[in-house]
Scaffold this active site. Structure first.
Site, PDB file in Angstrom:
ATOM      1  N   GLY A 123      -7.952   7.900  -0.153  1.00  0.00           N
ATOM      2  CA  GLY A 123      -7.638   8.603  -1.393  1.00  0.00           C
ATOM      3  C   GLY A 123      -8.874   9.094  -2.134  1.00  0.00           C
ATOM      4  O   GLY A 123      -8.893  10.205  -2.665  1.00  0.00           O
ATOM      5  N   ASN A 154      -2.221   4.425 -12.016  1.00  0.00           N
ATOM      6  CA  ASN A 154      -2.335   3.214 -11.206  1.00  0.00           C
ATOM      7  C   ASN A 154      -2.304   1.924 -12.023  1.00  0.00           C
ATOM      8  O   ASN A 154      -2.058   0.863 -11.488  1.00  0.00           O
ATOM      9  CB  ASN A 154      -3.621   3.259 -10.376  1.00  0.00           C
ATOM     10  CG  ASN A 154      -4.845   3.542 -11.209  1.00  0.00           C
ATOM     11  OD1 ASN A 154      -4.834   4.403 -12.081  1.00  0.00           O
ATOM     12  ND2 ASN A 154      -5.909   2.821 -10.956  1.00  0.00           N
ATOM     13  N   GLN A 193      -0.661   6.900  -5.986  1.00  0.00           N
ATOM     14  CA  GLN A 193       0.301   5.868  -6.395  1.00  0.00           C
ATOM     15  C   GLN A 193       1.743   6.377  -6.362  1.00  0.00           C
ATOM     16  O   GLN A 193       2.682   5.586  -6.435  1.00  0.00           O
ATOM     17  CB  GLN A 193      -0.029   5.362  -7.809  1.00  0.00           C
ATOM     18  CG  GLN A 193      -1.329   4.573  -7.900  1.00  0.00           C
ATOM     19  CD  GLN A 193      -1.257   3.205  -7.225  1.00  0.00           C
ATOM     20  OE1 GLN A 193      -0.186   2.710  -6.860  1.00  0.00           O
ATOM     21  NE2 GLN A 193      -2.415   2.594  -7.021  1.00  0.00           N
ATOM     22  N   SER A 248      -2.885   8.366   0.192  1.00  0.00           N
ATOM     23  CA  SER A 248      -3.680   7.325   0.846  1.00  0.00           C
ATOM     24  C   SER A 248      -2.766   6.450   1.695  1.00  0.00           C
ATOM     25  O   SER A 248      -1.598   6.246   1.356  1.00  0.00           O
ATOM     26  CB  SER A 248      -4.365   6.495  -0.244  1.00  0.00           C
ATOM     27  OG  SER A 248      -4.803   5.266   0.283  1.00  0.00           O
ATOM     28  N   HIS A 292      -3.189   3.058   2.705  1.00  0.00           N
ATOM     29  CA  HIS A 292      -3.044   1.606   2.504  1.00  0.00           C
ATOM     30  C   HIS A 292      -2.223   1.253   1.267  1.00  0.00           C
ATOM     31  O   HIS A 292      -1.974   0.074   1.020  1.00  0.00           O
ATOM     32  CB  HIS A 292      -4.408   0.924   2.478  1.00  0.00           C
ATOM     33  CG  HIS A 292      -5.181   1.118   1.223  1.00  0.00           C
ATOM     34  ND1 HIS A 292      -5.327   0.143   0.281  1.00  0.00           N
ATOM     35  CD2 HIS A 292      -5.865   2.189   0.752  1.00  0.00           C
ATOM     36  CE1 HIS A 292      -6.070   0.593  -0.711  1.00  0.00           C
ATOM     37  NE2 HIS A 292      -6.405   1.838  -0.451  1.00  0.00           N
ATOM     38  N   THR A 330     -15.107  12.594  14.004  1.00  0.00           N
ATOM     39  CA  THR A 330     -14.084  12.199  14.967  1.00  0.00           C
ATOM     40  C   THR A 330     -12.880  11.644  14.222  1.00  0.00           C
ATOM     41  O   THR A 330     -13.019  10.786  13.359  1.00  0.00           O
ATOM     42  CB  THR A 330     -14.632  11.124  15.920  1.00  0.00           C
ATOM     43  OG1 THR A 330     -15.747  11.671  16.624  1.00  0.00           O
ATOM     44  CG2 THR A 330     -13.575  10.691  16.929  1.00  0.00           C
ATOM     45  N   CYS A 356     -10.238  -1.216  -8.409  1.00  0.00           N
ATOM     46  CA  CYS A 356     -11.541  -0.557  -8.323  1.00  0.00           C
ATOM     47  C   CYS A 356     -12.404  -0.872  -9.523  1.00  0.00           C
ATOM     48  O   CYS A 356     -13.611  -0.866  -9.456  1.00  0.00           O
ATOM     49  CB  CYS A 356     -11.381   0.937  -8.258  1.00  0.00           C
ATOM     50  SG  CYS A 356     -10.100   1.401  -7.144  1.00  0.00           S
TER      51      CYS A 356
END
Lengths: 391, 386
Positions: free
Chosen positions: B71, B151, B180, B200, B202, B238, B328
């Site tokens: 994200g 969030n 979120q 995102s 996860h 990659t 975070c």
């Protein structure tokens, strides 16, 4: 059909020991390392443990390792991060003409923004000249970025000597070590490396995770902004399973480095000898000795590389014409052109890269199939007929 | 041992199906998608699968979905990418005071690069004012970036109202941080008039280290990372194939019972609110009262006379995991910029915890959690009064 994989430079399978170490971090310890409770603390510890293992592999301190999304991001960060941080000191960067596109295109980008870039030529083996390097340095030079080992032809640059020159002139030295890591000794202290890009998926670790070694005290700007992760240098929730896997892969690489180099070198030399013994009109690209232990790059005259690749694929052999990143395009490799090959010869090149799961029988199988394919393809080439007829 | 994980806004446990399919791509289909041989083609198929799942879920074209490392990188690419591409169109950009740091810190950085930034205020429920947006927009405004779901408190912004106003300005693009919101509430960026939409992996029971960005095909952005030209040249490197496949699988699993999932989360949230209000005095639920204006998985609660961090660690003793703010920023001592922006007094900000739910939580867990919560709050308040 069992596939014989000869493309370890493009990517490697994940070692099962690495996977086993990663799994708990998907299932159980899935916490966000920034959380303050124990879930998060466990993953924080795992990250620090991985950082330590990676540092050990390159003789750095754990605090000098910063995780990224991969080798490309590491290269971009090193080059642009230094350029921006030092823009008041100078605007000149020295690199080589055979770098990976992650480096070359970062340099091209900076050229559009007021930086001047010198692209050092290479000799027929792919080596830069140290004299060239010295003569290009001026008082505006802020960064030297020369790859440790080339991804297509495997040539290993005189990194220690470059590091010495950089240090004497007080210029930062970055090297793209993505192909070198785990395949040759990297000692950032001994070699005076200031920044080193590495990636996990080339050493039997997972994709999507890389690192940048940044020597303590070096001034660098972030290129990704956000949360305070990676000591405020690289934002984003840490990819814990990826980091743990990278750490384990580095540990295995460290423990087996000498043996890995020896084994691969033996297999590589057998492969090269076998090709030269069985096929004519072939050229070995790259340096005869100073090359990655797992890299073979051969040009077959009168052969079109793509046809060769497809033919090999049909008998279960996975090879590559250049780097994986560019093999989707029809342009000849910038590396092969830089070592002086003609477009035509460059087009007939094959990279076979071996790794720790390559078996002697795989080499035998390749040596059994390759000459047949080359013969068949050449029989379709009017040019080859003409040359043979003239003999 | 009972463990109750109520910090699903920070990160989620991946679905078993996600891990299973990823393992296959680590062990067997490990090729580099740029390679021409069979191994490369198999890897490429994995990427196509992931892209298709996400595109279908968002109701956008596959060509409009590009993969990122998460994200944060998605927000960085979206904002800097569209501005770098449209450098000459203007120097004014708009966001809100309550964005995630991966948006706010990019805007701070851009201020240093000569951009003029308007940070929109929010009301006490965490919503921006459409009137303020209208009066902030100018002819040289090139970007509006507003998060869909906050969030920390879960407030849903009026995204469609915002886009209909932004669309009146030809030079202005609209970015939405959907990290979120994605997988929790309806996210149809194209229908909603969004130009760039960040997601995102996860946060939706997918893997860490992977995210995606929707880029409307009518707009062009510059890359911030250069190299092999993957992902349409916008994000070189990659491709993280196992994680891309894992993200696709998470979406596939989620969308099967999307409405039921939404209901489940809402039931958990409503039950938690009711039980807290019934059992504990002097508490305040932050964010909108109207359940249509708040995400079903986030609940922010402030306790008078309590230190949120102390409460967090008390709950941890009972193996209950919540957070004080966003993961975070939880390391920093600074007070939540979101709660501050909503006008909470400092004492209440200090006493705030965030409870965030997932489909793995049960109503029994909520009973146990509130019981524990009540005990700890009472105990801590007695300590303070002494």
């Amino acid at each position: 059909m069992e596939r014989k994989y000869f493309d370890y430079s493009a990517t490697t399978p994940v070692d099962s020991e690495v996977l086993n170490e990663m799994l708990p971090y998907f299932n159980n310890d899935f916490g966000n390392p920034s959380s303050v409770y124990s879930y998060g603390r466990d993953s924080k510890k795992a990250i620090e443990n991985a950082r330590y293992k990676i540092a050990k592999l390159i003789n750095a301190d754990a605090r000098e390792i910063f995780f990224t999304g991969g080798g490309t991001e590491s290269d971009n960060w090193a080059i642009k991060g230094i350029a921006i941080a030092l823009k008041n000191k100078g605007n000149h960067i020295i690199t080589s003409s055979i770098e990976h596109h992650a480096v070359l295109h970062s340099c091209k980008y900076l050229e559009k923004h007021g930086f001047r870039v010198t692209y050092l030529p290479v000799d027929k083996y792919g080596l830069i000249s140290l004299e060239d390097l010295k003569s290009e340095i001026n008082d505006r030079t802020i960064l030297i970025t020369i790859m440790f080992a080339n991804n297509e032809i495997g040539t290993i640059q005189p990194i220690k000597e470059i590091g010495k020159i950089a240090k004497e002139n007080n210029i930062y030295f970055h090297t793209d070590g993505v192909q070198a890591i785990g395949n040759t000794v990297i000692d950032v202290k001994d070699m005076n490396i200031d920044l080193l890009s590495i990636s996990a998926h080339k050493i039997y670790g997972p994709k999507g995770i890389g690192a940048l070694y940044i020597k303590k005290g070096i001034k660098i700007d972030p290129i990704i902004h956000g949360g305070a992760q990676e000591r405020k240098k690289r934002a984003g929730t840490e990819n814990v399973p990826g980091i743990v896997g990278f750490g384990k892969a580095a540990e295995i690489a460290y423990n087996n480095l000498d043996k890995n180099i020896q084994d691969l070198t033996n297999l590589r030399d057998k492969l090269i000898k076998g090709i030269f013994d069985n096929i004519d009109y072939v050229i070995l690209n790259g340096h005869p000795h100073n090359r990655l232990p797992g890299n073979v790059n051969i040009s077959f005259q009168f052969i079109e590389g793509e046809a060769l690749l497809l033919s090999l694929d049909m008998v279960g052999i996975c090879g590559s014409s250049g780097s994986a990143c560019t093999s989707g395009t029809l342009d000849p490799s910038h590396v092969l052109l830089a070592i002086g090959l003609s477009h035509e010869i460059a087009h007939g090149s094959l990279r076979l890269s071996i790794g720790k799961y390559t078996k002697e029988e795989d080499i035998d199988y390749l040596l059994q199939e390759l000459p047949k394919i080359i013969k068949r393809l050449r029989n379709m080439s009017p040019l080859y007929e003409k040359v043979k007829g003239g003999e | 041992m009972i463990e109750i994980y109520l910090d699903n806004s920070a990160t989620t446990k991946p679905f078993d199906e996600v891990i299973e399919i990823m393992l296959n791509y680590y062990k067997y289909d490990y090729g580099n998608p740029s390679s021409l041989h069979k191994m490369g083609i198999n890897a490429e198929k994995g990427i196509k699968y992931g892209r298709r799942e996400i595109a279908n879920f968002l109701k956008v074209d596959e060509s409009e979905v590009l993969f990122t490392s998460g994200g944060t990188e998605g927000n960085n690419i979206a904002i800097m990418g569209v501005l770098n591409r449209n450098r000459k169109k203007g120097k004014h950009i708009i966001t809100t005071k309550i964005e995630h740091p991966s948006v706010l810190n990019v805007f701070k950085y851009l201020e240093g690069c000569g951009y003029e930034v308007t940070y929109l205020k929010v009301d006490n429920s965490g919503k921006i004012s459409i009137e303020e947006l209208k009066s902030s927009l100018r002819q040289d405004t090139v970007l509006v970036s507003v998060m869909m779901v906050n969030n920390e408190v879960g407030t849903i912004q009026p995204i469609q109202d915002i886009s209909s106003i932004v669309k009146k300005y030809n030079n202005c693009f609209f970015h939405v941080d959907g990290v979120q919101a994605f997988g929790k509430i309806n996210c149809y960026p194209k229908q909603f008039g969004i130009d760039l939409f960040t997601i995102s992996g996860h946060k939706i029971h997918g893997p860490k280290g992977i995210g995606a960005l929707f880029v409307n095909k009518d707009i062009f952005i510059d890359p911030i990372v250069f190299g092999g030209g993957q992902e349409g040249g916008i994000r070189s490197g990659t491709e993280n194939v196992p994680a891309i496949v894992g993200l696709g699988k998470a979406v596939e699993v989620l969308k099967k019972n999307f409405y039921d999932n939404f209901k489940t989360l809402n039931i958990l949230r409503n039950k938690t609110i009711k039980k807290i209000l019934d059992n504990i005095d002097n508490v305040q639920i932050n964010g909108p009262d109207n359940i249509n204006e708040v995400a079903p998985h986030i609940l922010s609660v402030s306790f008078d006379n309590i230190k949120g961090e102390v409460l967090l660690h008390s709950l941890e003793q009972d193996n209950i995991y919540v957070s004080t703010g966003s993961a975070c920023s939880s390391k920093r001592n600074g007070q939540s910029h979101v709660l501050k922006g909503m006008g909470l007094p400092i004492s209440m900000i200090d006493g705030t915890i965030r409870i965030s739910f997932s489909l793995f939580n049960t109503e029994e867990e909520i009973d146990y959690f509130v019981l524990s919560l009540k005990r700890h709050v009472n105990f801590l308040r007695k300590l303070i009064r002494r």
